[in-house]
Design an enzyme around this catalytic site. Structure first.
Site, short mmCIF file in Angstrom:
data_model
loop_
_atom_site.label_atom_id
_atom_site.label_comp_id
_atom_site.label_asym_id
_atom_site.label_seq_id
_atom_site.Cartn_x
_atom_site.Cartn_y
_atom_site.Cartn_z
N ASP A 44 43.80 38.92 61.31
CA ASP A 44 43.85 37.46 61.33
C ASP A 44 43.51 36.96 59.93
OD1 ASP A 44 43.74 35.39 64.03
OD2 ASP A 44 43.19 34.51 62.09
N ASP A 70 46.93 37.41 56.04
CA ASP A 70 47.86 36.33 56.34
C ASP A 70 49.23 36.99 56.50
OD1 ASP A 70 49.78 34.33 56.22
OD2 ASP A 70 48.70 33.14 54.72
N TYR A 156 60.77 26.05 65.74
CA TYR A 156 59.89 26.87 66.59
C TYR A 156 60.73 27.55 67.68
CZ TYR A 156 55.96 28.12 69.66
OH TYR A 156 55.05 28.80 70.43
N1 LIG Z 1 49.31 28.42 73.51
C1 LIG Z 1 50.52 28.26 74.02
O1 LIG Z 1 50.77 27.38 74.87
C2 LIG Z 1 51.66 29.15 73.58
C3 LIG Z 1 52.86 29.08 74.29
C4 LIG Z 1 53.92 29.89 73.91
C5 LIG Z 1 53.78 30.77 72.85
N2 LIG Z 1 52.59 30.81 72.17
C6 LIG Z 1 52.51 31.76 71.04
O2 LIG Z 1 51.37 32.57 71.19
C7 LIG Z 1 50.91 33.00 69.91
C8 LIG Z 1 49.41 32.74 69.81
O3 LIG Z 1 49.18 31.36 70.03
P1 LIG Z 1 47.77 30.80 70.52
O4 LIG Z 1 48.06 29.61 71.37
O5 LIG Z 1 46.93 31.90 71.04
O6 LIG Z 1 47.20 30.23 69.13
P2 LIG Z 1 45.73 30.09 68.53
O7 LIG Z 1 45.85 28.99 67.55
O8 LIG Z 1 44.69 30.03 69.59
O9 LIG Z 1 45.55 31.47 67.76
C9 LIG Z 1 46.42 31.84 66.75
C10 LIG Z 1 45.69 32.81 65.83
O10 LIG Z 1 46.64 33.30 64.89
C11 LIG Z 1 46.09 33.20 63.60
N3 LIG Z 1 47.17 33.02 62.64
C12 LIG Z 1 48.05 31.99 62.57
N4 LIG Z 1 48.88 32.17 61.53
C13 LIG Z 1 48.52 33.34 60.94
C14 LIG Z 1 48.98 34.06 59.81
N5 LIG Z 1 49.98 33.59 59.06
N6 LIG Z 1 48.39 35.22 59.51
C15 LIG Z 1 47.37 35.70 60.27
N7 LIG Z 1 46.85 35.06 61.31
C16 LIG Z 1 47.44 33.89 61.66
C17 LIG Z 1 45.15 32.01 63.63
O11 LIG Z 1 44.16 32.08 62.60
C18 LIG Z 1 44.56 32.13 65.02
O12 LIG Z 1 43.42 32.94 65.04
C19 LIG Z 1 51.76 32.25 68.89
O13 LIG Z 1 52.79 33.10 68.44
C20 LIG Z 1 52.33 31.10 69.70
O14 LIG Z 1 53.54 30.62 69.18
C21 LIG Z 1 51.53 30.03 72.51
#
Ligand SMILES: NC(=O)c1ccc[n+]([C@@H]2O[C@H](COP(=O)([O-])OP(=O)(O)OC[C@H]3O[C@@H](n4cnc5c(N)ncnc54)[C@H](O)[C@@H]3O)[C@@H](O)[C@H]2O)c1
Length: 250
Positions: A44, A70, A156
Site C-alpha cells: 500500500d 504506489d 472507472y
Molecule cells: N467499496 C466499494 O463499494 C467498491 C465497489 C466495487 C469495487 N471496489 C474496488 O475495490 C478496490 C478496493 O476498494 P476499497 O473500497 O476497499 O477502497 P479503500 O479506499 O478502503 O482502500 C483502498 C486502499 O488502496 C490503497 N491505494 C489506492 N491507490 C493506491 C496506489 N496507487 N498504490 C498503492 N495503494 C493504493 C489506499 O491507500 C487504500 O489503503 C478498488 O479497486 C475499488 O475500485 C470497491
C-alpha cells in the site's frame, strides 16, 4: 461469525501479495489470507495505516509484512517485487488497489491508473515469478462489468471492464498457470463509500439489493480467497459478482 478458512488447500507459509492492503477490501483480504495460512506481503502507499494492518495480523497470530508501494509508479512496483521476493516466492496475487470512482480523472488518465496499474503489477509478477505463479484475483466492480451506475465516471467503468478482459486473457493464454479470476463487488462499506451508506440515496439503494444490505469488506475477501485457493482449482477466467444480487435487478 468467523468462518474457518484454514482448509482451502493453501500450503502454510506460501506468499500472497495483496495490493491496497491498508484499508477496506484489501485489509479484509490480507487478514483472511493470513487466517487461511498464507504469509501476506501487504502492499500500500499509506504507510501508517499499512503498518497498523500488518501489526493487527501479526497480533492475531498471522504472518504479514508491510511493503510501501504506489502501484501507479513503475519504479515502486519494481522495488516492491524485489522486496517481496526476499520474503519468499509469491505464488498468489490479489490485485486490488485502485482509485475511487469519485476521483475526478479524465478518461485516459483514469484508465491508466485504474487498469494500467493492475496490469503493471501483474506483468512484474508474470515476468519475475512465472515458475511459481499459481493464481491471481483482481478486484473489478459491477460498474462496467455488469451494470451502468450512472456515476459519471466513464473511466472507472472502462477500467474495471478492461481488467476483467485482461484477466480472461491471462486465464486462456497462459492455460491456467496462473489461474486468473475477478471479483466484481457491488457497493461495499469502506472509507470511500461510508458517506453513501449513511445517506438517503444509500438507503434507497439498499432497498433494491435483494439481500437487503450493502456488502462488507469481508464478503468480498471471502470470494477473493476462495477464488485464489486450491479449492477453486477448476475455476479460471470468471468474473464473480459479490453484490447481494443487485446486478440481477432490472
Ligand atoms: N467499496 C466499494 O463499494 C467498491 C465497489 C466495487 C469495487 N471496489 C474496488 O475495490 C478496490 C478496493 O476498494 P476499497 O473500497 O476497499 O477502497 P479503500 O479506499 O478502503 O482502500 C483502498 C486502499 O488502496 C490503497 N491505494 C489506492 N491507490 C493506491 C496506489 N496507487 N498504490 C498503492 N495503494 C493504493 C489506499 O491507500 C487504500 O489503503 C478498488 O479497486 C475499488 O475500485 C470497491
Amino acid at each position: 461469525m468467523e468462518y474457518d478458512f484454514s482448509r482451502l488447500g493453501f500450503s502454510r507459509g506460501d506468499v500472497c501479495v495483496v495490493t491496497g492492503a491498508a484499508s477496506g477490501i484489501g485489509n479484509a483480504t490480507a487478514s483472511l489470507a493470513a487466517r487461511s495460512g498464507l504469509a501476506v506481503a501487504c502492499w500500500d502507499m499509506d504507510e501508517e495505516r499499512l503498518d497498523a494492518v500488518v501489526r493487527a495480523i501479526k497480533d492475531a497470530g498471522g504472518d504479514a509484512a508491510s511493503i510501501l508501494c504506489d502501484v501507479s509508479r513503475e519504479q515502486d512496483v519494481k522495488v516492491a517485487w524485489d522486496a517481496t521476493a526476499r520474503i519468499g516466492s509469491p505464488r498468489f496475487l490479489v490485485n486490488n488497489a485502485g482509485p475511487a470512482s469519485s476521483a475526478g480523472y479524465g478518461f485516459t488518465e483514469g484508465l491508466a491508473l485504474g487498469a494500467g496499474s493492475m496490469v503493471a503489477v501483474t506483468e512484474g509478477w508474470l515476468v519475475g515469478f512465472s515458475e511459481v505463479a499459481e493464481a491471481v484475483t483482481f478486484t473489478a466492480s459491477i460498474a462496467g462489468n455488469l451494470v451502468a451506475t450512472a456515476s459519471g465516471s466513464a473511466w472507472y467503468a472502462a477500467a474495471k471492464a478492461a481488467i476483467a478482459a485482461y484477466a480472461r486473457e491471462i486465464a486462456v493464454h497462459r492455460r491456467g498457470k496462473p489461474r486468473a479470476n475477478v471479483v466484481a463487488p457491488g457497493i461495499t462499506v469502506t472509507p470511500r463509500t461510508a458517506r453513501l451508506a449513511e445517506s438517503e440515496a444509500g438507503q434507497m439503494t439498499i432497498n433494491r439489493i435483494p439481500v437487503g444490505r450493502f456488502g462488507e469488506p469481508r464478503d468480498v475477501a471471502a470470494a477473493i480467497c476462495f477464488l485464489l485457493s486450491p479449492a477453486a482449482a477448476y475455476i479460471n477466467g470468471v468474473t464473480v459478482p459479490v453484490d447481494g444480487g443487485l446486478s440481477c435487478v432490472a
